[in-house]
Design an enzyme around this catalytic site. Structure first.
Site, PDB file in Angstrom:
ATOM      1  N   ARG A  39     -47.039  33.676  14.640  1.00 36.27           N
ATOM      2  CA  ARG A  39     -47.052  32.216  14.461  1.00 36.27           C
ATOM      3  C   ARG A  39     -47.173  31.526  15.808  1.00 36.27           C
ATOM      4  NH1 ARG A  39     -42.195  33.147  11.819  1.00 36.27           N
ATOM      5  NH2 ARG A  39     -41.211  31.955  13.471  1.00 36.27           N
ATOM      6  N   ARG A  89     -30.239  27.654  14.140  1.00 31.48           N
ATOM      7  CA  ARG A  89     -30.835  26.333  13.971  1.00 31.48           C
ATOM      8  C   ARG A  89     -31.224  26.272  12.489  1.00 31.48           C
ATOM      9  NH1 ARG A  89     -36.233  24.934  17.368  1.00 31.48           N
ATOM     10  NH2 ARG A  89     -37.126  25.976  15.564  1.00 31.48           N
ATOM     11  N   CYS A 146     -46.026   2.701  35.061  1.00 32.18           N
ATOM     12  CA  CYS A 146     -45.678   1.640  34.121  1.00 32.18           C
ATOM     13  C   CYS A 146     -46.010   2.070  32.694  1.00 32.18           C
ATOM     14  CB  CYS A 146     -46.440   0.362  34.472  1.00 32.18           C
ATOM     15  SG  CYS A 146     -46.355  -0.056  36.226  1.00 32.18           S
ATOM     16  N   MET A 147     -45.825   1.176  31.754  1.00 30.47           N
ATOM     17  CA  MET A 147     -46.080   1.534  30.357  1.00 30.47           C
ATOM     18  C   MET A 147     -47.556   1.861  30.120  1.00 30.47           C
ATOM     19  SD  MET A 147     -45.330  -0.582  26.834  1.00 30.47           S
ATOM     20  CE  MET A 147     -43.574  -0.716  27.089  1.00 30.47           C
ATOM     21  N   ASP A 148     -48.436   1.062  30.750  1.00 34.65           N
ATOM     22  CA  ASP A 148     -49.868   1.176  30.466  1.00 34.65           C
ATOM     23  C   ASP A 148     -50.700   1.659  31.635  1.00 34.65           C
ATOM     24  OD1 ASP A 148     -49.298  -0.295  28.045  1.00 34.65           O
ATOM     25  OD2 ASP A 148     -49.187  -2.062  29.335  1.00 34.65           O
ATOM     26  N   TYR A 199     -43.904  -2.153  40.046  1.00 30.34           N
ATOM     27  CA  TYR A 199     -42.547  -2.674  39.835  1.00 30.34           C
ATOM     28  C   TYR A 199     -41.559  -2.175  40.885  1.00 30.34           C
ATOM     29  CZ  TYR A 199     -44.039  -4.000  35.103  1.00 30.34           C
ATOM     30  OH  TYR A 199     -44.673  -4.547  34.026  1.00 30.34           O
ATOM     31  N   LYS A 210     -47.968  21.904  13.937  1.00 32.65           N
ATOM     32  CA  LYS A 210     -46.967  20.833  13.777  1.00 32.65           C
ATOM     33  C   LYS A 210     -47.129  19.807  14.901  1.00 32.65           C
ATOM     34  CE  LYS A 210     -43.578  23.475  16.456  1.00 32.65           C
ATOM     35  NZ  LYS A 210     -42.430  24.403  16.393  1.00 32.65           N
ATOM     36  N   HIS A 258     -37.097  32.847  13.365  1.00 36.13           N
ATOM     37  CA  HIS A 258     -37.614  32.289  14.616  1.00 36.13           C
ATOM     38  C   HIS A 258     -36.752  32.815  15.759  1.00 36.13           C
ATOM     39  CE1 HIS A 258     -40.169  29.667  16.841  1.00 36.13           C
ATOM     40  NE2 HIS A 258     -39.304  28.708  17.051  1.00 36.13           N
TER      41      HIS A 258
HETATM   42  C1  PLP Z   1     -42.978  25.687  16.836  1.00 40.02           C
HETATM   43  C2  PLP Z   1     -42.778  26.949  16.104  1.00 40.02           C
HETATM   44  C3  PLP Z   1     -43.576  28.077  16.372  1.00 40.02           C
HETATM   45  C4  PLP Z   1     -44.569  28.141  17.528  1.00 40.02           C
HETATM   46  O1  PLP Z   1     -43.874  28.324  18.726  1.00 40.02           O
HETATM   47  P1  PLP Z   1     -44.670  28.521  20.122  1.00 40.02           P
HETATM   48  O2  PLP Z   1     -43.595  28.866  21.091  1.00 40.02           O
HETATM   49  O3  PLP Z   1     -45.316  27.221  20.424  1.00 40.02           O
HETATM   50  O4  PLP Z   1     -45.638  29.611  19.908  1.00 40.02           O
HETATM   51  C5  PLP Z   1     -43.439  29.187  15.562  1.00 40.02           C
HETATM   52  N1  PLP Z   1     -42.541  29.213  14.565  1.00 40.02           N
HETATM   53  C6  PLP Z   1     -41.719  28.170  14.299  1.00 40.02           C
HETATM   54  C7  PLP Z   1     -40.730  28.275  13.197  1.00 40.02           C
HETATM   55  C8  PLP Z   1     -41.799  27.013  15.068  1.00 40.02           C
HETATM   56  O5  PLP Z   1     -40.985  25.984  14.809  1.00 40.02           O
END
Ligand code: PLP
Length: 383
Positions: free
Chosen positions: A221, A133, A311-313, A264, A35, A165
């Site tokens: 995961r 969540r 700065c930004m850049d 700045y 993600k 999660h």
């Molecule tokens: C982001 C996420 C993960 C991975 O989490 P890490 O702590 O980066 O390993 C696994 N499952 C879900 C649902 C997540 O949103």
């Protein structure tokens, strides 16, 4: 030959190595979490490397992220777990993207999409076991479970996965981890009793994958650990190798006289005649402005302090009166593996009170991603 001003070099071999570490620790299949553009590393190249290195599946938040991976020709299983009303469930079903469901309304939307297209939808149930969540809420569970068992029996959807999660995975001994696991197992038992036994059950994020193999169930995961950053710093680095090195080329070297202010608001005044270098990296590129005055970079064997406002850049570093032997075009390491005494993303995070997840995922679009050491499927076969 041109070379980019600012580069994030992503070591895909490190990602393959980190997946080995995770698999060895958990003894489970891997859903590589890509993600947020693979935490800033680049979703498509990382997804390809992770699959070549033996990951079984991919995980993302939004359906749009999954569709982008499909559009790039990736046909591995992909699960997407964060949806708003109006999300493109039709495209998800049509492109065989596994939708993880957090509510009855989401289930209705997927069922409607499946009926419309005549294609069976593969879904995962996301159970809220204590994070509060995403996930099906406790008070909605019984109705949800009956409803999904019914459409599963009708063959409109196939309930393939059940997931949750962890809220405190980075505290391996916290009792909530086992409580969440027990709630997940109870949800699986409910679904099984209703005739909808899932094929895969998963809950372990990076910290749990590395420290709680008892929570692995069928699949882990991992996100951050795959990118080589320890999710439980108190327990060490687990042999993980940071995959991203952020580097820039010195844009300009110049003299600044004693008493002159730099950048700045002139928050840094030269205490002596000195030489400074302009580095083309700023907060638009993911160098937090809060790091002003607290950032140290590596050029060759030496470390130099950033001075004045980021700065930004761009940002400015003090090379000292002798100029430190630095020339325009020299490579500046902003963060990397930490080898050679260089700074890491964790140093940045610690300096401003955040976590390195935030640092790497904020690296901006203007930073050119370069990929090295891509694993091949043959490497995976040898694992
Ligand atoms: C982001 C996420 C993960 C991975 O989490 P890490 O702590 O980066 O390993 C696994 N499952 C879900 C649902 C997540 O949103």
């Amino acid at each position: 030959m041109t070379s980019p001003a600012l580069t994030a070099t992503v070591d895909l071999g490190a990602i393959a190595h980190n997946l080995d570490v995770l698999r060895d620790a958990s003894d489970a299949a891997v859903m590589a979490v890509v993600k947020a553009d693979a935490y800033g590393h680049g979703a498509v190249p990382v997804a390809r490397a992770a699959l070549a290195a033996g990951a079984a599946e991919l995980g993302v938040a939004h359906i749009t992220e999954a569709l982008a991976l499909r559009a790039a020709g990736i046909d591995a299983p992909i699960t997407a777990w964060l949806h708003t009303p109006g999300a493109d469930f039709g495209a998800a079903v049509a492109q065989n993207i596994e939708v993880a469901l957090s509510s009855s309304a989401q289930l209705d939307a997927v069922v409607a999409a499946a009926r419309r297209s005549g294609v069976q939808a593969s879904v995962t149930v996301k159970v809220d076991t204590g994070l509060n969540r995403s996930g099906v809420a406790v008070d909605e569970w019984d109705d949800f479970a009956e409803k999904i068992a019914k459409v599963h029996a009708e063959g409109v959807v196939v309930l393939r996965g059940v997931m949750c999660h962890l809220a405190r995975g980075d505290e391996p001994d916290h009792p909530l981890n086992s409580e969440q696991a027990a709630r997940l197992d109870a949800a699986v038992a409910d679904l099984t009793r209703l005739g909808a036994a899932p094929e895969v059950v998963h809950m372990a994020n990076s910290p749990a994958a590395l420290t709680r193999p008892d929570l692995a169930r069928d699949m882990i995961r991992p996100g951050i650990a795959m990118y080589g950053r320890t999710p439980v710093p108190e327990r060490g680095d687990f042999g993980l190798v940071p995959a991203m090195t952020l580097s820039a080329r010195v844009a300009l070297v110049k003299n600044v006289a004693a008493g002159q202010g730099v950048s700045y608001s002139q928050t840094w005044i030269a205490p002596r005649d000195t030489v400074v270098a302009v580095v083309p990296a700023g907060y638009a590129d993911g160098v937090p402005r809060l790091l002003s005055g607290r950032l140290r970079v590596r050029i060759g064997e030496r470390l130099f302090d950033s001075i004045g406002r980021i700065c930004m850049d761009q940002l400015v570093i003090d090379l000292g009166p002798d100029g430190g032997g630095v020339s325009e075009g020299d490579e500046v390491e902003l963060f990397g593996t930490g080898r050679h005494g260089g700074p890491t993303a964790k140093d940045w995070a610690d300096a401003i009170g955040t976590i390195d997840y935030e640092i790497v995922s904020q690296i901006g679009n203007r930073v050119v991603r370069q990929y090295v050491n891509a694993p091949t499927p043959d490497d995976a076969a040898g694992r």
